[in-house]
Design an enzyme around this catalytic site. Structure first.
Site, short mmCIF file in Angstrom:
data_model
loop_
_atom_site.label_atom_id
_atom_site.label_comp_id
_atom_site.label_asym_id
_atom_site.label_seq_id
_atom_site.Cartn_x
_atom_site.Cartn_y
_atom_site.Cartn_z
CG ASP A 65 -1.89 1.18 1.19
OD1 ASP A 65 -2.68 1.26 0.25
OD2 ASP A 65 -1.84 2.01 2.12
CG HIS A 114 -6.09 5.91 4.96
ND1 HIS A 114 -6.42 5.64 3.65
CD2 HIS A 114 -7.26 6.00 5.63
CE1 HIS A 114 -7.75 5.58 3.53
NE2 HIS A 114 -8.27 5.81 4.72
CD GLU A 171 -1.61 6.13 3.11
OE1 GLU A 171 -2.25 7.08 2.59
OE2 GLU A 171 -2.14 5.07 3.46
CG HIS A 178 -1.22 10.49 4.62
ND1 HIS A 178 -0.54 11.59 5.09
CD2 HIS A 178 -1.29 10.65 3.27
CE1 HIS A 178 -0.19 12.38 4.09
NE2 HIS A 178 -0.66 11.83 2.96
CG ASP A 214 -4.28 1.29 5.25
OD1 ASP A 214 -4.63 1.17 6.44
OD2 ASP A 214 -4.54 2.28 4.56
#
Length: 238
Positions: free
Chosen positions: A7, A150, A9, A57, A155
């Site tokens: 994942d 997040h 960000e 985030h 995640d």
């Protein structure tokens, strides 16, 4: 079979308009089982963090100021990824940012042939339902209470559990069917842990018939019984 759940960000939604990756988190699976191996890095995007992205985030300019740029960690990342399949939620978004960062470093793109998108899998498995990571965690009973904001590694850890459920759950590869069933796992690669599955040898049933001598001995034994129970039952029903 090795797979990487990952994942990212970012500072926004589109790398082509100047948005950059600021975090990546990767989880290694082997035969659908987490091995404990991870890769997690923060990156200095060399640009201001929009308030809308920080609200998602929580990564601020001050936090990212002393972090390395993507190019400083790219070789370590590519070594961790290897040639494994890469699993992400809404994977085209993450692949778009990853390949953009690789391009800026003069590295080759990662082929979309290696992409596995869990959003597409969820839509096929649960048409008409919500397919967000939060919704899938709720559906599969995965604890996400610690997900306040997040985070790429967090995640990825949640997505690894979701992916395992989407691909058959924790009992994938195990079967109790008969040996000639087509769904029985015959390849050790289908069994979590990769151990060799024992091969059952099915023998034809053996038939047993009493000999004449055994029949005579049985008749003599029955004749010697005193007040056998079937006589008493016969008296009750007479």
């Amino acid at each position: 079979m090795r797979e990487i759940i990952f994942d990212t960000e970012t500072t926004g939604f589109d790398p082509l308009t100047g948005d950059r990756m600021v975090e990546i988190g990767c989880i290694e699976l082997v035969n659908r089982v987490p091995t404990g191996a991870t890769f997690h890095r923060y990156f200095n995007p060399k640009r201001a963090m929009p308030a809308s992205a920080q609200a998602v985030h929580g990564l601020s300019d001050a936090f990212l100021a002393d972090k390395p740029i993507f190019g400083a960690e790219v070789d370590a990342l590519l070594e961790f990824l290897g040639d494994s399949m890469l699993v992400a939620h809404n994977a085209r978004f993450d692949f778009g940012f990853l390949n953009h960062e690789l391009k800026l470093c003069g590295k080759r793109d990662i082929s979309l042939d290696r992409m596995i998108d869990t959003v597409a899998m969820a839509r096929a498995a649960h048409p008409g339902a919500k397919h967000s990571l939060d919704a899938l965690c709720t559906r599969y009973g995965i604890d996400r209470s610690h997900r306040v904001k997040h985070g790429a590694l967090l995640d990825a850890e949640l997505l690894a559990q979701v992916y395992i459920e989407l691909t058959g759950g924790r009992q994938i590869g195990l079967g109790l069917a008969e040996e000639d069933s087509p769904i029985v796992a015959r390849d050790s690669a289908q069994i979590p842990g990769g151990f060799d599955a024992p091969q059952r040898v099915m023998r034809a049933p053996r038939l047993f018939y009493p000999t004449d001598e055994e029949k005579e001995r049985h008749a003599a034994f029955v004749a010697g019984l005193t007040d056998p129970i079937w006589h008493l039952q016969g008296e009750k029903t007479a």
